[in-house]
Design a protein around this motif. Sequence first.
Motif, mmCIF file in Angstrom:
data_model
loop_
_atom_site.group_PDB
_atom_site.id
_atom_site.type_symbol
_atom_site.label_atom_id
_atom_site.label_comp_id
_atom_site.label_asym_id
_atom_site.label_seq_id
_atom_site.Cartn_x
_atom_site.Cartn_y
_atom_site.Cartn_z
ATOM 1 N N GLN A 66 -12.081 -20.428 21.382
ATOM 2 C CA GLN A 66 -11.527 -20.995 20.146
ATOM 3 C C GLN A 66 -11.151 -19.896 19.154
ATOM 4 O OE1 GLN A 66 -14.725 -23.773 19.144
ATOM 5 N NE2 GLN A 66 -13.211 -25.416 19.247
ATOM 6 N N GLN A 67 -12.025 -18.923 18.997
ATOM 7 C CA GLN A 67 -11.752 -17.825 18.061
ATOM 8 C C GLN A 67 -10.548 -17.010 18.511
ATOM 9 O OE1 GLN A 67 -15.523 -15.825 18.011
ATOM 10 N NE2 GLN A 67 -16.519 -17.492 16.914
ATOM 11 N N THR A 68 -10.376 -16.882 19.813
ATOM 12 C CA THR A 68 -9.238 -16.121 20.327
ATOM 13 C C THR A 68 -7.933 -16.852 20.058
ATOM 14 O OG1 THR A 68 -10.662 -15.141 22.015
ATOM 15 C CG2 THR A 68 -8.290 -14.992 22.376
ATOM 16 N N VAL A 69 -7.921 -18.168 20.231
ATOM 17 C CA VAL A 69 -6.725 -18.951 19.902
ATOM 18 C C VAL A 69 -6.376 -18.750 18.434
ATOM 19 C CG1 VAL A 69 -5.816 -21.296 19.624
ATOM 20 C CG2 VAL A 69 -7.058 -20.684 21.705
ATOM 21 N N THR A 70 -7.367 -18.850 17.567
ATOM 22 C CA THR A 70 -7.131 -18.665 16.127
ATOM 23 C C THR A 70 -6.592 -17.273 15.835
ATOM 24 O OG1 THR A 70 -8.882 -20.245 15.613
ATOM 25 C CG2 THR A 70 -8.220 -18.733 13.849
ATOM 26 N N ALA A 71 -7.182 -16.264 16.460
ATOM 27 C CA ALA A 71 -6.731 -14.888 16.228
ATOM 28 C C ALA A 71 -5.277 -14.703 16.653
ATOM 29 C CB ALA A 71 -7.638 -13.913 16.979
ATOM 30 N N ILE A 72 -4.908 -15.268 17.791
ATOM 31 C CA ILE A 72 -3.512 -15.166 18.258
ATOM 32 C C ILE A 72 -2.586 -15.880 17.284
ATOM 33 C CG2 ILE A 72 -1.907 -15.889 20.064
ATOM 34 C CD1 ILE A 72 -4.192 -15.395 22.095
ATOM 35 N N GLU A 73 -2.986 -17.065 16.846
ATOM 36 C CA GLU A 73 -2.149 -17.832 15.914
ATOM 37 C C GLU A 73 -1.981 -17.110 14.578
ATOM 38 O OE1 GLU A 73 -4.052 -21.665 15.926
ATOM 39 O OE2 GLU A 73 -2.957 -22.300 17.713
ATOM 40 N N TYR A 74 -2.958 -16.292 14.202
ATOM 41 C CA TYR A 74 -2.859 -15.524 12.953
ATOM 42 C C TYR A 74 -2.184 -14.174 13.153
ATOM 43 C CZ TYR A 74 -5.396 -18.687 9.901
ATOM 44 O OH TYR A 74 -5.747 -19.763 9.134
ATOM 45 N N GLY A 75 -1.672 -13.933 14.368
ATOM 46 C CA GLY A 75 -0.859 -12.749 14.587
ATOM 47 C C GLY A 75 -1.547 -11.552 15.219
ATOM 48 N N GLU A 76 -2.773 -11.713 15.676
ATOM 49 C CA GLU A 76 -3.453 -10.600 16.366
ATOM 50 C C GLU A 76 -2.623 -10.204 17.582
ATOM 51 O OE1 GLU A 76 -6.246 -7.735 16.863
ATOM 52 O OE2 GLU A 76 -6.535 -9.271 15.325
ATOM 53 N N GLN A 77 -2.381 -8.920 17.734
ATOM 54 C CA GLN A 77 -1.470 -8.432 18.775
ATOM 55 C C GLN A 77 -2.169 -7.937 20.040
ATOM 56 O OE1 GLN A 77 1.983 -8.540 18.479
ATOM 57 N NE2 GLN A 77 1.526 -9.736 16.653
ATOM 58 N N ASP A 78 -3.393 -7.485 19.949
ATOM 59 C CA ASP A 78 -4.044 -6.802 21.075
ATOM 60 C C ASP A 78 -4.888 -7.735 21.948
ATOM 61 O OD1 ASP A 78 -2.906 -4.478 20.101
ATOM 62 O OD2 ASP A 78 -4.681 -3.936 18.932
ATOM 63 N N ILE A 79 -4.495 -8.973 22.062
ATOM 64 C CA ILE A 79 -5.269 -9.942 22.838
ATOM 65 C C ILE A 79 -4.474 -10.308 24.082
ATOM 66 C CG2 ILE A 79 -6.273 -12.248 22.849
ATOM 67 C CD1 ILE A 79 -6.634 -11.979 19.827
ATOM 68 N N PRO A 80 -5.091 -10.215 25.250
ATOM 69 C CA PRO A 80 -4.382 -10.620 26.474
ATOM 70 C C PRO A 80 -4.203 -12.133 26.519
ATOM 71 C CG PRO A 80 -6.663 -10.097 26.978
ATOM 72 C CD PRO A 80 -6.444 -9.759 25.526
ATOM 73 N N GLY A 81 -3.093 -12.561 27.070
ATOM 74 C CA GLY A 81 -2.844 -13.983 27.216
ATOM 75 C C GLY A 81 -2.204 -14.587 25.980
ATOM 76 N N THR A 82 -1.824 -15.849 26.123
ATOM 77 C CA THR A 82 -1.185 -16.577 25.023
ATOM 78 C C THR A 82 -2.182 -17.585 24.449
ATOM 79 O OG1 THR A 82 -0.395 -18.349 26.467
ATOM 80 C CG2 THR A 82 1.043 -16.413 26.218
ATOM 81 N N ALA A 83 -1.817 -18.123 23.298
ATOM 82 C CA ALA A 83 -2.668 -19.151 22.695
ATOM 83 C C ALA A 83 -2.796 -20.346 23.644
ATOM 84 C CB ALA A 83 -2.099 -19.585 21.343
ATOM 85 N N GLN A 84 -1.702 -20.708 24.297
ATOM 86 C CA GLN A 84 -1.742 -21.836 25.242
ATOM 87 C C GLN A 84 -2.685 -21.556 26.411
ATOM 88 O OE1 GLN A 84 2.422 -22.386 26.172
ATOM 89 N NE2 GLN A 84 2.537 -24.201 24.847
ATOM 90 N N GLN A 85 -2.680 -20.326 26.927
ATOM 91 C CA GLN A 85 -3.590 -19.981 28.027
ATOM 92 C C GLN A 85 -5.048 -20.061 27.575
ATOM 93 O OE1 GLN A 85 -1.826 -16.139 28.853
ATOM 94 N NE2 GLN A 85 -0.944 -16.881 30.781
ATOM 95 N N TRP A 86 -5.317 -19.607 26.365
ATOM 96 C CA TRP A 86 -6.682 -19.659 25.842
ATOM 97 C C TRP A 86 -7.101 -21.100 25.547
ATOM 98 C CZ3 TRP A 86 -10.423 -16.170 26.017
ATOM 99 C CH2 TRP A 86 -10.070 -14.846 26.308
ATOM 100 N N GLN A 87 -6.164 -21.932 25.109
ATOM 101 C CA GLN A 87 -6.469 -23.347 24.899
ATOM 102 C C GLN A 87 -6.793 -24.025 26.227
ATOM 103 O OE1 GLN A 87 -2.887 -24.464 22.876
ATOM 104 N NE2 GLN A 87 -3.795 -24.201 20.833
#
Length: 114
Positions: A66-87
């Motif tokens: 959940q935190q990773t989805v939020t981080a991606i949605e807020y523009g974090e760049q260094d996270i592997p995968g997409t918000a949809q993949q993390w969801q």
Amino acid sequence: MKYFINEASLEVFAFSDDGSQDDWIPSDVRPMTQFEIEKHLNPDPTPEQLAYAELAWRDEQMPIAQQTVTAIEYGEQDIPGTAQQWQKYWLDLRKWKSTNPDFPDSSKRPVAPA
């Protein structure tokens, strides 16, 4: 320690290596092999223990997803995968429980995006 087993009752007996207890060794037991001793001292986990460990793992992973989805949605760049993949991972984690036919086989856990 010297370990012995009564094959009829599966009782295990342990005696001192120094021979001081040899007179107490019952006649209806046999010495255990090293493999048997290891299995006796370090038994395989029970199905309940495996399930508990998997539920604990899942409960640890769900907020991370959940935190990773939020981080991606807020523009974090260094996270592997997409918000949809993390969801999707989070949804798969929700399903990782006793009703899942693969549960609690840890080799079949949901896999985080990489």
